[in-house]
Design an enzyme around this catalytic site. Sequence first.
Site: not given
Ligand code: DGL
Length: 269
Positions: A10-11, A42-43, A73, A75, A153, A185-187
């Site tokens: 992931d990012s 990454y988004g 991730c 994205t 984050e 998004c996994t966050h």
């Molecule tokens: N966790 C990521 C996702 O699922 C990326 C979030 C990011 O880097 O902007 O999209």
Amino acid sequence: MDKRPIGIFDSGVGGMTVLAELKKHFPNEDLIYLGDTKNFPYGDKSKENIIKLSTKCASYLISKDVKLIIIACGTATSQALEELKKIYRLPIEGIIRATVEDIKENQNNNLKIGVIATEGTIKSNKWEEELKKEIKNVEVINKACPLLAPMAEQGWTSNAVAKEAIKEYMKPFKKQKIDKIVLGCTHYPLFKELIRQELGNEVEIINTGEKIANYLENYLTIENLQNEKEHVGTCSYYLTDTECNFIQVAGRLLQDENIKDCIEKVNIE
Ligand code: DGL
């Protein structure tokens, strides 16, 4: 049987919500986590850039001799999975297909599904495409939530700012009365409690990490890729930059204060 580790990337810290599920499901597997913290987020990056970065992450994990890669991730899944599958021969899976298949299996008619994700994922329209391909009479309401991953984050997942952001982002879903909301998004599972408070108990909150873990359980069995049953799985963490809050946020998420001892800074250029 295949004793090699499973690679995950992931990012940043978001993919740890997927790793937490994998740890629960596969206590006998070795897991290697790569967080491309140097290039977070990454988004808001172009598709071309996401493909380039995802390729570097995948190549790094392959250099660690992983048996398969999970793109933890949203994205990177929505914009780079297809390309990565063309480049590499080992199995690579993202978070979308497993989730859509699970919704399809448990579907009711006339579903109304909310999808929240990064700008890039929402722009790609991948979730809506896949959901509409697999499920009849589904209505999809998309919403980009660009503030959430950077807040996660920072560890800002339950403070007043997080509450306000979630309140604002959930407005369209409260109006439209959805059945399910996909955390694309996994966050975002880090905000699950606040989302629950806004949407109430009637709306199912879908954590893609759970879905990919279920999918993998079948996949490893069918392909005979499981590690030995009696093996005690390990986790190794690699970050492309360590000047970040990864250690605190991940430590809290996994309830593991010793995580800092297992993190290594790497260059994947
Ligand atoms: N966790 C990521 C996702 O699922 C990326 C979030 C990011 O880097 O902007 O999209």
